[in-house]
Write an enzyme that holds these catalytic residues in place. Structure first.
Site, PDB file in Angstrom:
ATOM      1  N   GLY A 123      55.717  34.938  65.243  1.00  0.00           N
ATOM      2  CA  GLY A 123      54.649  35.366  66.138  1.00  0.00           C
ATOM      3  C   GLY A 123      54.494  36.868  66.233  1.00  0.00           C
ATOM      4  CG  HIS A 124      51.255  40.035  68.182  1.00  0.00           C
ATOM      5  ND1 HIS A 124      50.862  40.916  67.193  1.00  0.00           N
ATOM      6  CD2 HIS A 124      51.087  40.680  69.351  1.00  0.00           C
ATOM      7  CE1 HIS A 124      50.488  42.040  67.764  1.00  0.00           C
ATOM      8  NE2 HIS A 124      50.610  41.931  69.066  1.00  0.00           N
TER       9      HIS A 124
END
Lengths: 125, 845
Positions: free
Chosen positions: B505-506
Site C-alpha cells: 500500500g501507499h
C-alpha cells in the site's frame, strides 16, 4: 541441535551471499559465501556444511556441478538451488540429482530461512 | 460510406456504437496494462522493505516490463483519441531514459534549477545538490533543527560551467590515461578558477544573494554528488569559511575545481568512480558567529557498544577540531536522557580561530582566563546530544555531526554524515537474549513487516477520523488504517504500526521511502497499544516489546540488517524515484499535461484520466433517436439517462426504446442505480420554493436550460456487463463515474469526479469538502481542489466495490440537493456524518 548450523552460499552476484550471510548469521548460523563456484568446490573438499545454497547459472562450474560435487563428498549435506524464472525448467533436473528444493529469485528471506532449517534438520538426522 | 449514413440513420447509429465498442476494447487493454504497471510498482516497492532478496537481473526485468506496459497504455490512449496526446510518448521516452540511467548508475540531470534555497531542499533533490546539502535540508525541514540560511549552487550550474568552458571532453579523458593526467587535471583546474562563472549562473546566485545584504558572510562548502553518500570523500574537496558576497564567485570556483585535485582524483580511481560522472554542487550558508564549535560522534567508533556520545570542541570556529591542529576538549556524554557527561578531558586551549569582518579568518590567542575552562557547558552538551540523536534516529545510522554554538547558546548543525563503524568492533546478537527477556512482549507475529528495522518511542494512537494533533517526532505511530492523510507523519515517526493495510500500500511505500520500520495489518495494534506507552518495535522479527530496549536499538543501529547498503538496493531506490512518485494530482490544473509527467505513475494516471474522458465523448450518435444499443432508462425519478450498450449491459430480449431498471444487466450500473433510487436519497422537494422549479428542470437537462445550445445535453451511461462510464450533467453539476469490475480484486476500480454547482464558489467548495470527507470515509483516495473532487478507489473485492457503487449512487442523488444548504463549515461536518449513517434528510440535520 547442539552445534550451530553451517551454511555455504554460492552465487556470482555478491549481493546474494552478503545479504544471506547477514540474515542467517543473525539467526545464529555460521555462513561462508563464495562468488566463485570453483573456489566453493575447493572449500567443499575441506569442510562439511549442513546446507549449501547455490545459484544455478554461473560461469565456471554451474550450480548443478556444485550439487553433484556436494552429493559425492557428503551425501547428507542438503542443497538448495536458486534459480531465475528463466531457468526454472533446468532446476527441475536438479531435483533428480538430489537437490532438496529450489527457490526463485527474488525471494523472501524468511522463505529461505525455513528451507535452510528444514535442510539442516535433514542433514543431521 | 459517409453519405450512406445520412441515407440510413439506423446504420449510422449502428456504426457509431461499433466505433464506441472498439474504443472500449482499447480502453480495456489500457486498463489491463495500467494495472500491470500498478502491480509492478507495488511489487517493486515491497522489495525495498528489506524482506526480499533480489539481484541485478530483477532490476533489468523490472525496467523492461515497466517500459512495455507503459508503452501499451500510451499506445491505447493514442488509438482512442486519434493520437490526441503525442507529447505523452515523449514523456514516456524521457522517463524510460531516466530509469535506464539509474539502472546503469549514470547521472541524469537535464534542465534543472541553477540555485536552490536551503529552505526548499529535499532528499529528492540529492542528484542536484549532493548528499551533504540534501541531508542538511532534511535536518532543517523535517527535524526542525537550526541549520544556517543559504542556498546551493546545483549540479546543473556545474554542467553549465563545464559546457561554457568547453571542458567536458578534457574531463572525460581523465578516466582513460594515467601518465599525463596530473598535468591535464591542472589545466582543467586553472580553466575553472581563472575563467568566469557563466552569466546565467552568476545571475541566479546574485538573485539569492540579494536577500542577505552586503556585509553578510558565508561558509562555502563542497557538496559533490556522491560525497558523504556511498563514498565519503572526507576532506578531499574545498570548503572556504567567512566569504563575503563579493568573493563568493571565487570561492565557488575553488570548490568546483577541487573536484579535480590530485587526491580527489586518486580517491575516485581507487573507488572506480568515473571522473566523467563527477559533479560538484556547492552550498553557501551564512556563517554562524560561533563562540564554540566541534564535531560529535553519536557512537564511539572505537567502543561502539559503550553508552557514549563523543564530542570534541574548541573555542571559535571549528577549524581546529576538523583539521586536528591543536589541543581540543573531548567529552563523553551518555546516550540516555538526561545525557549526563561521563567523561571529560579539558585541554589547555591557547589558540582559537575567528572570523574577521574583512572576510578572512585568523588564529587568535585565547584570553588567559578562558584557557583552562571547557569550551562548552554541560547543558550545551546535553542539548547537543538530544539534537544529534534526533538526527541519528531519522537517518537510521550512527552520525558524525559538525556543530557550532553562538553567543545566545543556540546550537547550529553545520553538517551531518553517516559514521562508518567497523563491523568487527561490534558484537553479534548473542547478548540480546538477556536484555530482551526483561521486556514483556506486547505483540508477536501479528501482521506483516512492510519495512525492516528497529525503532522505539512513545506510542501515539490515531483512531479513525481523529486528528493527529499532539504527535511528536520520534513517536511510534499507531493507526487503525493506513490513511493517506497520515502520510506526512510517517517520516517523523520512529516506527509505524497499523491495524489494517497492505505491504504494497501507499502508506507502506512512504514508510520505505523514509526507511521507517513498519508493521501493517496487525488487526490489533490500536487495541493493544495505548498513547503514551513506551515500546520498542522490532520490524525484523515482527515483535513489539514494552519499554525501550536500548540493547536492541543499539544492535539495530550497529549490526541490524543493513540491506539498504546493498548496491542493488540503492539502484532500485534510484530507479523507483522515476517510477513511483505521483506529481499529477489535479486534472483541472494547468499542470495536468504530458510535459509534466516525470514518472511512469504520472504517465498512467494522465492516460487513465484522459481515456475515461475520451470514452465519455460520444460522437456520431443521435441519443434522442435510440436504436438497437441505445435506450432510454426509466428510473421513476426525475432524471433522464441514455444507455449505450457496448456488450452485455442490457438484457437482450424484449427491450423497447425505453427500458426499466430490471433490464439493466450491467453489474456496476445496477449498483449505482440501486443507490440512486434508495428512498430518501433523491429528494423530490429539493430546495427553497423559488428554486424548486429551477432544480427539477435542471435535472431534466432540458435545452431550455442552455439557451442557444445546439445539441441537447444528455445524461449518458456507456455500459457493458462489467463496466460503466456514467456522464451526468445535473444542472450545473458535472459528474463522472467510471467503474470497471475486474476478474481479480486488484483489477477493479471506481473513479468518481465531481465539479461545478449552482451557487457561489465558497458553497461549491464546501460541498466539495463534504463529498471528499464522505469518499475518504469509504476508503477512496481523494484529491480536492476548489470545487473539483476526484476520488479513486482501487483494489477491494467485487462485493466491496458493489457497496461503494451503491454509496456513490446515493451520493450523486444526495449531492444534487446540497450546495444551497451549505451555510457554514460546521454544516459540512454534520451532513457528512449524517450521510455515513444513512440519513439523507438535509433539512433534518
Amino acid at each position: 541441535m547442539g552445534q550451530k548450523i553451517e551454511v555455504m552460499v554460492v552465487d556470482d552476484e555478491p549481493t546474494v551471499g552478503e545479504r544471506l550471510k547477514d540474515y542467517l548469521q543473525k539467526k545464529d548460523m555460521v555462513v561462508e559465501t563464495f562468488t566463485d563456484s570453483q573456489a566453493a568446490i575447493e572449500r567443499l573438499t575441506e569442510k562439511r556444511f549442513d546446507v549449501v545454497i547455490t545459484d544455478l547459472k554461473m560461469s565456471g562450474p554451474t550450480g548443478l556441478d556444485v550439487l553433484v560435487f556436494v552429493k559425492n563428498e557428503h551425501l547428507a549435506t542438503q542443497v538448495i538451488i536458486i534459480t531465475g524464472y528463466a531457468t526454472i525448467e533446468a532446476a527441475r533436473g536438479a531435483e533428480v540429482v538430489g537437490a532438496m528444493d529450489f527457490i526463485t529469485k527474488p525471494f523472501e528471506m524468511k522463505d529461505m530461512y525455513k528451507l535452510v532449517l528444514k535442510g539442516a534438520k535433514k542433514a543431521r538426522r | 460510406m459517409t453519405w450512406l449514413h445520412y441515407l440510413f440513420p439506423r446504420r449510422r447509429q449502428q456504426y457509431a456504437v461499433e466505433a464506441l465498442r472498439a474504443k472500449h476494447d482499447r480502453f480495456r487493454d489500457l486498463l489491463d496494462n495500467n494495472n500491470r504497471v500498478l502491480e509492478l510498482i507495488a511489487d517493486a516497492g515491497e522489495k525495498l522493505g528489506g524482506e526480499y532478496l533480489f539481484d541485478r537481473q530483477y532490476l533489468i526485468d523490472l525496467d523492461l516490463e515497466l517500459a512495455e506496459a507503459c508503452r501499451a497504455v500510451v499506445r491505447n490512449l493514442a488509438e482512442m483519441s486519434g493520437d490526441g496526446y503525442p507529447r505523452l510518448r515523449q514523456a514516456l521516452e524521457r522517463t524510460r531514459a531516466a530509469v535506464r540511467a539509474s539502472l546503469e548508475s549514470r547521472p541524469v540531470r537535464g534542465a534543472g534549477p541553477l540555485v536552490v534555497e536551503i529552505g526548499d531542499l529535499r532528499t529528492e533533490l540529492t542528484s542536484l545538490v549532493g548528499e551533504k546539502m540534501a541531508r542538511l535540508g532534511e535536518i532543517r525541514g523535517r527535524l526542525d533543527l537550526p541549520v544556517p540560511d543559504g542556498f546551493v549552487i546545483t549540479a546543473c550550474a556545474f554542467d553549465r560551467l563545464v559546457r561554457d568552458r568547453g571542458l567536458a571532453e578534457r574531463i572525460a579523458a581523465l578516466d582513460g590515461r594515467l601518465e599525463d593526467s596530473a598535468q591535464s587535471a591542472a589545466g582543467i583546474i586553472s580553466a575553472i578558477t581563472e575563467g568566469g562563472v557563466p552569466t546565467e549562473v552568476r545571475k541566479a546566485i546574485k538573485r539569492s544573494l540579494a536577500g542577505y545584504g552586503r556585509d553578510a558572510s558565508f561558509a562555502v562548502r563542497s557538496s559533490a554528488l556522491g560525497e558523504d553518500g556511498e563514498q565519503s570523500f572526507a576532506g578531499l574537496h574545498t570548503t572556504t569559511l567567512n566569504v563575503r558576497p563579493d568573493d563568493l564567485f571565487d570561492a565557488y570556483r575553488q570548490s568546483v575545481a577541487s573536484l579535480f585535485g590530485a587526491s580527489a582524483l586518486e580517491y575516485r580511481r581507487e573507488h572506480a568512480l568515473p571522473v566523467a560522472e563527477a559533479a560538484m554542487a556547492v552550498g553557501c550558508q551564512v556563517m554562524v558567529p560561533a563562540v564554540a564549535s566541534g564535531v560529535l560522534y553519536t557512537v564511539d567508533p572505537v567502543t561502539p557498544e559503550a553508552d557514549g556520545i563523543v564530542v570534541t570542541a574548541c573555542l571559535g570556529l571549528g577549524v581546529l577540531v576538523v583539521e586536528g591542529r591543536s589541543a581540543v576538549d573531548r567529552f563523553v556524554v551518555s546516550r540516555t536522557p538526561p545525557h549526563a557527561v561521563t567523561g571529560r578531558q579539558v585541554a589547555q586551549k591557547s589558540e582559537m580561530v575567528v572570523a574577521l569582518p574583512d572576510g578572512s579568518v585568523e588564529s587568535n590567542q585565547v584570553p588567559e582566563a578562558q584557557r583552562d575552562k571547557p569550551a562548552v557547558s554541560d547543558e550545551i552538551l546535553a542539548a547537543l546530544a538530544r539534537s544529534a540523536l534526533k538526527i541519528e534516529r531519522h537517518m537510521r545510522s550512527p552520525q558524525d555531526v559538525e556543530w557550532a554554538v553562538d553567543a545566545e547558546g543556540r546550537i547550529w548543525i553545520l553538517q551531518a554524515r553517516p559514521l562508518r563503524i567497523d563491523p568487527r568492533r561490534t558484537r553479534g546478537a548473542e547478548d540480546l537474549g538477556e536484555a530482551i527477556r526483561h521486556h514483556p512482549v506486547l505483540m508477536r507475529g501479528a501482521g506483516v513487516v512492510a519495512c525492516r528495522g528497529i525503532g522505539a518511542g512513545e506510542v501515539f494512537v490515531v483512531g479513525s477520523g481523529e486528528m493527529a494533533e499532539g504527535f511528536e517526532p520520534g513517536n511510534v505511530l499507531v493507526a487503525g488504517f493506513a490513511s493517506p492523510s497520515l502520510s506526512r507523519l510517517v517520516s517523523m515517526a520512529s516506527a509505524v504500526i497499523t491495524d489494517v493495510g497492505a505491504a504494497a500500500g501507499h502508506f507502506a511505500t512512504i514508510a520505505r521511502e523514509y526507511r521507517v520500520p513498519a508493521i501493517v495489518d496487525t488487526g490489533e495494534a490500536t487495541r493493544t497499544l495505548r498513547t503514551g506507552m513506551a515500546v520498542t518495535v522490532d520490524a525484523e522479527e515482527n515483535i513489539v516489546y514494552e519499554g525501550v530496549v536500548e540493547q536492541l536499538l543499539r544492535y539495530g543501529l550497529l549490526r541490524g540488517d543493513r540491506y539498504e547498503e546493498a548496491p542493488e538496493f540503492r539502484v532500485l531506490r534510484r530507479m523507483l524515484r522515476h517510477v513511483v512518485p505521483l506529481n499529477l494530482y489535479d486534472p483541472s490544473s494547468a499542470a495536468f499535461v504530458p510535459e509534466r509527467c516525470s514518472t511512469y505513475h504520472d504517465i498512467i494516471r494522465f492516460a487513465h484520466e484522459k481515456a475515461v474522458m475520451e470514452l465519455g465523448e460520444v460522437r456520431g450518435l443521435d441519443l434522442g433517436r435510440g436504436g438497437e444499443h441505445v435506450r432510454r432508462l426509466d428510473l421513476g425519478i426525475p432524471m433522464d439517462l441514455v444507455l449505450i450498450d457496448i456488450g452485455g449491459g442490457l438484457a437482450a430480449e424484449g427491450t423497447g426504446p425505453i427500458v426499466d431498471l430490471d433490464q439493466v444487466t450491467s453489474r456496476p450500473l445496477r449498483a449505482v442505480l440501486d443507490g440512486l433510487t434508495t428512498p430518501g436519497v433523491w429528494d423530490t422537494n429539493p430546495a427553497g420554493m423559488d428554486l424548486e422549479g429551477f432544480m427539477s428542470s435542471a435535472t431534466r437537462s432540458s435545452s431550455l436550460m442552455l439557451p442557444g445550445a445546439v445539441a441537447v445535453e444528455h445524461n449518458v451511461a456507456i455500459v457493458s456487463r462489467d463496466y460503466v462510464n456514467l456522464n451526468l450533467r445535473l444542472g450545473y453539476h458535472f459528474n463522472v463515474l467510471d467503474c470497471h469490475l475486474g476478474e481479480r480484486p486488484g483489477d477493479s476500480y471506481i473513479l468518481f469526479r465531481f465539479v461545478g454547482g449552482v451557487t457561489d464558489l465558497t458553497r461549491r467548495t464546501r460541498r466539495a469538502a463534504l463529498l471528499s470527507g464522505i469518499l475518504e470515509h469509504y476508503g477512496f483516495v481523494v484529491n480536492q481542489k476548489g470545487d473539483l473532487v476526484v476520488g479513486r478507489l482501487t483494489g477491494p473485492s467485487a462485493d466491496v466495490i458493489g457497496q461503494r457503487l451503491q454509496m456513490a449512487g446515493r451520493l450523486i442523488g444526495y449531492s444534487r440537493q446540497l450546495d444551497i444548504r451549505l451555510r457554514d463549515d460546521a454544516v459540512v461536518h454534520r451532513l457528512a456524518e449524517g450521510f455515513v449513517q444513512g440519513c439523507y434528510d438535509i433539512d433534518g440535520m
